[in-house]
Design an enzyme around this catalytic site. Structure first.
Site, PDB file in Angstrom:
ATOM      1  N   LYS A 212     -50.409  39.205 -61.803  1.00  0.00           N
ATOM      2  CA  LYS A 212     -50.194  37.364 -61.628  1.00  0.00           C
ATOM      3  C   LYS A 212     -50.309  36.818 -62.350  1.00  0.00           C
ATOM      4  O   LYS A 212     -49.693  35.102 -62.353  1.00  0.00           O
ATOM      5  CB  LYS A 212     -52.108  37.190 -61.045  1.00  0.00           C
ATOM      6  CG  LYS A 212     -53.004  36.310 -61.361  1.00  0.00           C
ATOM      7  CD  LYS A 212     -54.205  36.930 -60.219  1.00  0.00           C
ATOM      8  CE  LYS A 212     -55.435  35.821 -60.501  1.00  0.00           C
ATOM      9  NZ  LYS A 212     -56.439  36.157 -60.254  1.00  0.00           N
ATOM     10  N   GLU A 218     -48.417  44.362 -72.227  1.00  0.00           N
ATOM     11  CA  GLU A 218     -48.438  45.472 -71.570  1.00  0.00           C
ATOM     12  C   GLU A 218     -46.866  44.870 -70.476  1.00  0.00           C
ATOM     13  O   GLU A 218     -45.727  45.821 -70.613  1.00  0.00           O
ATOM     14  CB  GLU A 218     -49.378  46.559 -71.020  1.00  0.00           C
ATOM     15  CG  GLU A 218     -50.073  47.093 -71.849  1.00  0.00           C
ATOM     16  CD  GLU A 218     -51.479  46.465 -71.659  1.00  0.00           C
ATOM     17  OE1 GLU A 218     -51.054  45.059 -71.683  1.00  0.00           O
ATOM     18  OE2 GLU A 218     -52.663  46.400 -72.138  1.00  0.00           O
ATOM     19  N   GLY A 273     -57.906  40.744 -60.231  1.00  0.00           N
ATOM     20  CA  GLY A 273     -56.884  41.404 -60.090  1.00  0.00           C
ATOM     21  C   GLY A 273     -56.619  42.460 -59.181  1.00  0.00           C
ATOM     22  O   GLY A 273     -55.849  42.619 -58.643  1.00  0.00           O
ATOM     23  N   ARG A 274     -58.509  42.768 -59.547  1.00  0.00           N
ATOM     24  CA  ARG A 274     -58.651  44.125 -58.975  1.00  0.00           C
ATOM     25  C   ARG A 274     -59.150  43.938 -57.819  1.00  0.00           C
ATOM     26  O   ARG A 274     -59.677  45.366 -57.093  1.00  0.00           O
ATOM     27  CB  ARG A 274     -60.162  44.003 -59.873  1.00  0.00           C
ATOM     28  CG  ARG A 274     -61.428  43.599 -59.824  1.00  0.00           C
ATOM     29  CD  ARG A 274     -62.082  43.642 -60.633  1.00  0.00           C
ATOM     30  NE  ARG A 274     -63.416  42.883 -61.215  1.00  0.00           N
ATOM     31  CZ  ARG A 274     -63.104  42.048 -62.321  1.00  0.00           C
ATOM     32  NH1 ARG A 274     -62.505  41.839 -62.428  1.00  0.00           N
ATOM     33  NH2 ARG A 274     -64.258  41.139 -62.654  1.00  0.00           N
ATOM     34  N   GLU A 359     -65.232  47.039 -64.026  1.00  0.00           N
ATOM     35  CA  GLU A 359     -64.446  45.500 -64.394  1.00  0.00           C
ATOM     36  C   GLU A 359     -65.210  44.242 -64.440  1.00  0.00           C
ATOM     37  O   GLU A 359     -65.446  43.169 -64.930  1.00  0.00           O
ATOM     38  CB  GLU A 359     -62.850  45.229 -64.269  1.00  0.00           C
ATOM     39  CG  GLU A 359     -62.338  44.199 -65.799  1.00  0.00           C
ATOM     40  CD  GLU A 359     -60.979  44.396 -64.610  1.00  0.00           C
ATOM     41  OE1 GLU A 359     -60.265  44.696 -66.490  1.00  0.00           O
ATOM     42  OE2 GLU A 359     -60.334  43.788 -64.001  1.00  0.00           O
ATOM     43  N   HIS A 390     -64.525  73.154 -61.138  1.00  0.00           N
ATOM     44  CA  HIS A 390     -64.074  74.275 -62.199  1.00  0.00           C
ATOM     45  C   HIS A 390     -64.491  73.269 -63.633  1.00  0.00           C
ATOM     46  O   HIS A 390     -63.274  73.702 -64.680  1.00  0.00           O
ATOM     47  CB  HIS A 390     -62.866  74.619 -62.041  1.00  0.00           C
ATOM     48  CG  HIS A 390     -62.864  75.457 -60.467  1.00  0.00           C
ATOM     49  ND1 HIS A 390     -63.264  76.846 -60.764  1.00  0.00           N
ATOM     50  CD2 HIS A 390     -62.674  75.621 -59.171  1.00  0.00           C
ATOM     51  CE1 HIS A 390     -63.880  76.970 -59.084  1.00  0.00           C
ATOM     52  NE2 HIS A 390     -62.859  76.218 -58.127  1.00  0.00           N
ATOM     53  N   LYS A 519     -57.223  42.214 -76.228  1.00  0.00           N
ATOM     54  CA  LYS A 519     -55.864  40.627 -76.561  1.00  0.00           C
ATOM     55  C   LYS A 519     -55.629  40.676 -77.451  1.00  0.00           C
ATOM     56  O   LYS A 519     -54.278  40.571 -77.927  1.00  0.00           O
ATOM     57  CB  LYS A 519     -55.276  39.965 -75.309  1.00  0.00           C
ATOM     58  CG  LYS A 519     -56.066  41.719 -73.473  1.00  0.00           C
ATOM     59  CD  LYS A 519     -55.716  40.145 -72.619  1.00  0.00           C
ATOM     60  CE  LYS A 519     -55.423  41.004 -71.166  1.00  0.00           C
ATOM     61  NZ  LYS A 519     -55.993  39.921 -69.753  1.00  0.00           N
TER      62      LYS A 519
HETATM   63  O1  F6P Z   1     -57.412  44.476 -67.683  1.00  0.00           O
HETATM   64  C1  F6P Z   1     -57.908  42.951 -67.009  1.00  0.00           C
HETATM   65  C2  F6P Z   1     -56.599  42.033 -66.629  1.00  0.00           C
HETATM   66  O2  F6P Z   1     -56.855  40.864 -66.614  1.00  0.00           O
HETATM   67  C3  F6P Z   1     -57.229  42.401 -64.977  1.00  0.00           C
HETATM   68  O3  F6P Z   1     -58.485  41.980 -64.229  1.00  0.00           O
HETATM   69  C4  F6P Z   1     -55.904  42.534 -64.117  1.00  0.00           C
HETATM   70  O4  F6P Z   1     -55.826  43.040 -63.287  1.00  0.00           O
HETATM   71  C5  F6P Z   1     -55.144  42.855 -65.315  1.00  0.00           C
HETATM   72  O5  F6P Z   1     -55.713  42.425 -66.450  1.00  0.00           O
HETATM   73  C6  F6P Z   1     -53.654  42.234 -65.340  1.00  0.00           C
HETATM   74  O6  F6P Z   1     -53.421  41.301 -65.128  1.00  0.00           O
HETATM   75  P1  F6P Z   1     -51.607  40.657 -64.544  1.00  0.00           P
HETATM   76  O7  F6P Z   1     -52.052  40.525 -63.233  1.00  0.00           O
HETATM   77  O8  F6P Z   1     -52.210  39.008 -64.469  1.00  0.00           O
HETATM   78  O9  F6P Z   1     -50.823  40.630 -65.542  1.00  0.00           O
END
Ligand code: F6P
Length: 553
Positions: A212, A218, A273-274, A359, A390, A519
């Site tokens: 987003k 990452e 995001g979630r 979250e 198990h 971060k």
């Molecule tokens: O983990 C934090 C967060 O902001 C989540 O809410 C989101 O889903 C994720 O990082 C990824 O964010 P982006 O889609 O902006 O890379």
């Protein structure tokens, strides 16, 4: 149990007892019910199984195995009314600014509505473009740098840009319509991407950069590494445009990466995001199952939205699940909640739910920013049945923690001629919920041991170890078959349950400020690891010094 945050914040929100007039009644209900066996509740009310059941959007919720009766549930529903839940549901769905710290609506529901309350044209256009992209890849019109068709698609994203699409893509495996293989890369650990790339052909691989913000470390690290891998085989830089698409609200940043504007699908700030798998972030799902099934998933979620909007609180599936979780958290000292899907295709559902729930509701202040004098969201965990049996189910049955459980079962298998084996799966799920409820008393154990021929001293020693207290609550969520529609309804059910609880706790479930600190801190640590000067605490400095002394490159 009262949660204390070391008095970090001087101003405290009202306690739940101050907010809700029914609090003393609930305490009394709990005292009464803790002396009651669940099985007695069935004896007292022969209609209990029917009274404690809700059907909606292809899902059946049986909440009869909960430590609840009509009087206590009525009081909980009154509490929900006092919290203004009816109005809060309306506010969520009509696009009010429910995310008050970021001053935004949370309109993931608009993405699955036939009449979206926001940007209807833009949503329709995004899905049209998404469908065209899917069609190009499926039909083989989309070609890589050496004119090959695409056989592998790698979704590069993290958090909501990974967990939802990954979970749903696996959940809908029996509906995969096209042989394109889907892969998911999220972790910044280079092994995550490199292990995958070792098996892929760059000329036949398409990457989706799902972010987003298009700033997530990452995702950008993995996307850059993927581009280096591609360009090591491709004739020139122009290959990037043929092997990368993006889903992002930061179009310029994606363009700068080398992705063509036409291949950047949009996101909006009103989709968290979630909650984003319903948007173009769901592209991997659509590539796997086709737009028809993707739309069926949206329709299933919409059916749950309609139920959430229209059903009275006492017959409302997400509301009842939210209230039960609240009841156990505050009156039965439950601080965790286990989710147990008895369906292999739902094996990523607990991971997905962890982000959705924790979250959202892992917050320490009220909507007004005041310190909460009570616990908020529980720890969510779980694993697919029967594997958990198990492993950690021992603790569920005989451990000292009180852990409410959700069993999710599917009545039918997707596999022909496997009905009997699927019946074993179902029998195991039902047996676990029965065992949690009924347990095994000392008297029962002693009789059993005597029947097995165990003498008295040994019997007396062994018997207590075999006692299972029972009276541990669980929900059963059943659907006939896991389909795009029932999966959509299941996800929406949990989204709304999380929202219900946020209203009861008076917190904002749509921000995630706690994620930011890590971060921010990783930048200076990365600098120090690379040999540059950074202001750090003594413990971290020592670790970095030993890293550098080992001369790790
Ligand atoms: O983990 C934090 C967060 O902001 C989540 O809410 C989101 O889903 C994720 O990082 C990824 O964010 P982006 O889609 O902006 O890379």
């Amino acid at each position: 149990m009262q949660y204390k945050n070391n008095g970090a914040l001087p101003v405290t929100a009202p306690t739940l007892a101050q907010r809700f007039t029914g609090w003393p009644d609930l305490q009394q209900h709990q005292q009464r019910l803790q002396k009651t066996r669940l099985l007695d509740l069935f004896a007292q009310n022969p209609q209990r199984v029917n009274d404690c059941a809700i059907d909606a959007a292809g899902l059946h919720l049986d909440y009869s195995k909960n430590l609840i009766d009509k009087a206590s549930l009525d009081t909980l529903v009154q509490l929900a009314q006092q919290a203004g839940l009816g109005k809060a549901i309306e506010n969520l769905l009509n696009g009010s600014i429910v995310n008050n710290t970021e001053k935004r609506a949370a309109l993931h529901t608009a993405l699955r509505s036939p009449a979206p309350v926001i940007e209807a044209e833009a949503i329709a256009d995004a899905f049209k473009r998404m469908g065209e992209l899917v069609e190009k890849i499926h039909s083989g019109t989309w070609r890589g740098y050496s004119n090959n068709t695409i056989t592998d698609v790698v979704n590069i994203g993290i958090g909501g840009s990974d967990l939802g699409p990954q979970m749903a893509t696996h959940a809908l495996k029996p509906f995969h319509t096209h042989p394109v293989r889907l892969h998911f890369v999220s972790n910044v650990d280079p092994s995550c991407l490199q292990d995958l790339l070792a098996h892929l052909d760059p000329s036949r691989t398409l990457f989706i950069v799902a972010s987003k913000s298009f700033t997530t470390l990452e995702t950008l690290q993995n996307a850059q590494a993927a581009r280096r891998w591609l360009l090591a085989s491709a004739p020139d830089e122009s290959a990037t445009a043929r092997h990368f698409v993006a889903v992002s609200s930061a179009v310029q940043k994606a363009e700068k990466f080398g992705i063509q504007t036409a291949n950047i699908l949009p996101m909006w700030d009103w989709v968290g995001g979630r909650y984003s798998l319903w948007s173009a972030i769901g592209l991997p799902i659509a590539l796997a199952v086709g737009m028809e099934h993707f739309n069926a998933m949206l329709a299933g979620a919409f059916a749950m939205d309609e139920h959430f909007r229209t059903a009275p609180l006492e017959k409302n599936m997400p509301v009842i699940m939210g209230l039960l979780g609240f009841w156990y958290q505050h009156f039965w000292q439950a601080s965790t909640h286990v989710v147990l899907p008895y369906d292999h295709y739902l094996r990523f559902f607990p991971d997905y739910l962890q982000q959705l729930d924790m979250e959202s509701n892992g917050k320490h202040v009220s909507r007004a920013g005041k310190d909460l004098p009570y616990p908020s969201g529980p720890v969510i965990w779980g694993a697919v049945g029967t594997n958990g049996q198990h492993s950690f189910h021992q603790l569920l049955h005989q451990g000292t923690h009180f852990i409410p459980a959700d069993f999710i079962v599917t009545l039918q298998s997707h596999h022909k001629d496997c009905a009997e084996q699927h019946r074993h799966l179902l029998a195991n799920g039902l047996a676990q919920s029965q065992a949690l409820m009924c347990g095994k008393s000392l008297a029962q154990v002693e009789v059993e041991l005597r029947e097995q021929g165990l003498g008295e001293p040994d019997n007396q020693f062994l018997a207590p170890h075999k006692v299972i207290s029972g009276n541990r609550p669980s929900n059963l969520i059943a659907t006939v078959l896991l389909t795009p529609a029932t999966l959509g309804a299941l996800i929406a059910l949990y989204e709304h349950k999380v929202y219900v609880q946020s209203v009861l706790w008076d917190i904002n479930p749509f921000d995630q400020w706690g994620v930011e600190l890590g971060k921010q801190l990783s930048g200076p640590i990365f600098d120090a690891l690379s040999g540059n000067k950074s202001e750090l605490d003594p413990s971290t400095i020592a670790t970095i010094a030993s890293y550098r002394s080992l001369s790790i490159k």
